[in-house]
Design an enzyme around this catalytic site. Structure first.
Site, mmCIF file in Angstrom:
data_model
loop_
_atom_site.group_PDB
_atom_site.id
_atom_site.type_symbol
_atom_site.label_atom_id
_atom_site.label_comp_id
_atom_site.label_asym_id
_atom_site.label_seq_id
_atom_site.Cartn_x
_atom_site.Cartn_y
_atom_site.Cartn_z
ATOM 1 N N ASP A 1 0.832 -1.196 0.000
ATOM 2 C CA ASP A 1 0.000 0.000 0.000
ATOM 3 C C ASP A 1 0.873 1.255 0.000
ATOM 4 O OD1 ASP A 1 -2.222 1.889 0.921
ATOM 5 O OD2 ASP A 1 -3.285 -0.020 0.952
ATOM 6 N N HIS B 1 -3.509 5.871 4.009
ATOM 7 C CA HIS B 1 -4.303 4.741 3.526
ATOM 8 C C HIS B 1 -3.741 3.406 4.003
ATOM 9 C CE1 HIS B 1 -5.897 1.863 0.508
ATOM 10 N NE2 HIS B 1 -6.938 2.664 0.467
ATOM 11 N N SER C 1 -11.318 -0.659 -0.149
ATOM 12 C CA SER C 1 -10.022 -0.642 0.534
ATOM 13 C C SER C 1 -10.173 -0.975 2.006
ATOM 14 C CB SER C 1 -9.375 0.744 0.418
ATOM 15 O OG SER C 1 -8.643 0.881 -0.765
#
Length: 494
Positions: free
Chosen positions: A182, A214, A376
């Site tokens: 990521d 994220h 996600s």
């Protein structure tokens, strides 16, 4: 994002799939280009044929360097001899790939003349235009408890009484490594209790930190003490996306390779406390044969892999790595047990998990949190659940030790014990399955033996379910108010 690039002098053959194929010679390797993501100019991924071994690949790459250097020299001479002539400097070879003895290839930045020579090399199977990938989150903020954990530990729809009650085995995740491919991770966050590690930074020149948040959010959902599904798993940050949340397909493939190699190395050490590895990729782009093959190769190496279905409200089969058949592709569900409005769907989607308004760890401080949405956020629920189930196997030095569960077996098990039929707005070609963690049981064998569950409220509407939650909240409020009134009354009587 839509768009693709083709070589201007080549005819374009468009198949029914979301991949365009460019070819001018029957004996030349095809150039694949996604029609659902933005290509990166003059950047390519080259994959060798199956018969090519590492030695032959190395010889090919030496040949490539000579071809690239010679072409660059010719362009320099042309620049000097022709007034006003200019050309872009091409970087050449960027990455080499060899994933679990399966996927062999390389990536780089090449002039089209060099690519034409590569296409004609007998060892090359195909060439793929490198393309952009991005995180699969949708921005929104809401300060509330992580309802997603509660949802995967209960069969029936949540009510006020169990809204934030997560049932789990305390040893969940112990002995398992989770590779989060990521934007990186805030490894010093207190919720990781020192179990988060920096694994590898793939983008050239990028810092060993999560400048986006994220990856940290996903890591917290997998293994955080408060926010995680598998609260004792180890996290390894594999940074493939930059701080803006985007990156290249070739960097992502390289990140998958790094995770696979790290897992293989750990497995060979013979550590009896090590139970296995999982990986999460909450990112995606257009269809990429190379990325799908890379993920499948990592699964073959023994990694249990979860990937996001995507946020385009479209068929997940048109996106990568969502289309990787050996991974577990995860769609997003809501608190009201409906498919999230953005979630991709279709036969490539294996299961759903909470993905709307998910609270988890963040960047900026070692206590930071944030609430965001997307597939996600759904995928790390499954990655955490994979780590959770892997950890429930008896230790290797135990008298009850059994053979490691394979990714194929665990994928089948995860699907077999899921809650069926509880979600609404699920297309007919999409599995109506919501993830379940066994309701707090630490007995993996019993969880499997109990099998799946068909929801009693499968036919109720979203409005009905919201009404049930509100009614439950009102009843609980009046009950609490009554208890307070009784206490005051008793105090006055005394």
């Amino acid at each position: 994002m839509k768009g693709f690039l083709s070589l201007t002098l080549l005819p374009l053959l468009v198949a029914a799939s979301p991949v365009a194929v460019n070819s001018i010679h029957n004996d030349a390797a095809p150039i694949l280009s996604s029609m659902t993501s933005k290509d990166i100019p003059d950047s390519y991924i080259v994959v060798f044929k199956k018969h090519v071994d590492p030695s032959s690949a190395s010889a090919h790459q030496s040949w490539l360097q000579e071809v690239h250097t010679a072409h660059t020299g010719r362009m320099e001479l042309k620049k000097r001899s022709l007034f006003g002539f200019d050309f872009e400097a091409f970087m050449g070879l960027k990455h080499t790939f060899h994933i679990a003895g399966s996927l062999l290839g390389y990536a780089g930045h090449f002039h089209e003349d060099v690519i034409e020579q590569i296409r004609r090399h007998p060892d090359v199977d195909y060439i793929e235009k490198d393309s952009e990938v991005r995180t699969m989150s949708e921005g929104s903020v809401e300060k509330n408890a992580p309802w997603g954990l509660a949802r995967i530990s209960h069969r029936e729809s949540l009510s006020f009484g169990n809204f934030n009650k997560y049932l789990y085995a305390e040893e969940g995740g112990e002995g398992v490594d989770a590779y989060v491919i990521d934007t990186g991770a805030n490894v010093k966050h207190v919720d990781f209790e020192g179990r988060a590690n920096w694994g590898k930074t793939i983008p050239q020149g990028d810092a060993d930190e999560d400048g986006n948040g994220h990856g940290t959010h996903c890591s917290g959902t997998i293994a955080g003490k408060k926010f995680g599904v598998a609260k004792k798993a180890n996290v390894y940050a594999v940074k493939v996306l930059r701080s803006n949340g985007s990156g290249t397909m070739s960097d992502v493939v390289k990140g998958v390779e790094w995770a696979a190699e790290a897992h293989i190395k750990k497995s060979k050490k013979g550590d009896k406390k090590f139970k296995g590895s999982v990986a999460n990729m909450s990112l995606g782009g257009g269809s990429s044969r190379t990325l799908d093959l890379a993920v499948n190769a990592a699964v073959d190496a023994g990694i249990h892999f979860a990937v996001a279905a995507g946020n385009d409200n479209a068929d997940a089969c048109n996106y990568s790595p969502a289309a990787a058949e050996k991974a577990i592709t995860v769609g997003a569900s809501t608190l009201a047990d409906e498919r999230a409005y953005f979630s991709n769907y279709g036969k490539c989607t294996d299961i759903f998990a909470p993905g709307l308004n998910i609270l988890s760890t963040w960047v900026g401080s070692d206590h930071a949190t944030n609430t965001i949405s997307g597939t996600s956020m759904a995928s790390p629920h499954i990655a955490g659940l994979l780590a959770y189930y892997v950890s429930l196997a008896p230790a290797k030095d135990s008298a009850y030790a059994v053979a490691d569960v394979t990714p194929k077996q665990l994928k089948a098990a995860l699907i077999s014990v899921a809650t069926e039929g509880t979600l609404t707005d699920i297309p007919s070609d999409t599995p109506n399955l919501l993830a379940w963690n066994g309701g707090g049981s630490a007995n993996y064998t019993k969880i499997l033996a109990d099998g799946g569950y068909k929801a009693h409220n499968a036919e109720t509407t979203v409005e009905d379910r919201i009404g049930i939650i509100i009614d439950s909240a009102e009843k609980a409020f009046h009950k609490e108010l009554g208890a307070i009134y009784s206490e005051i009354k008793d105090a006055v009587s005394v």
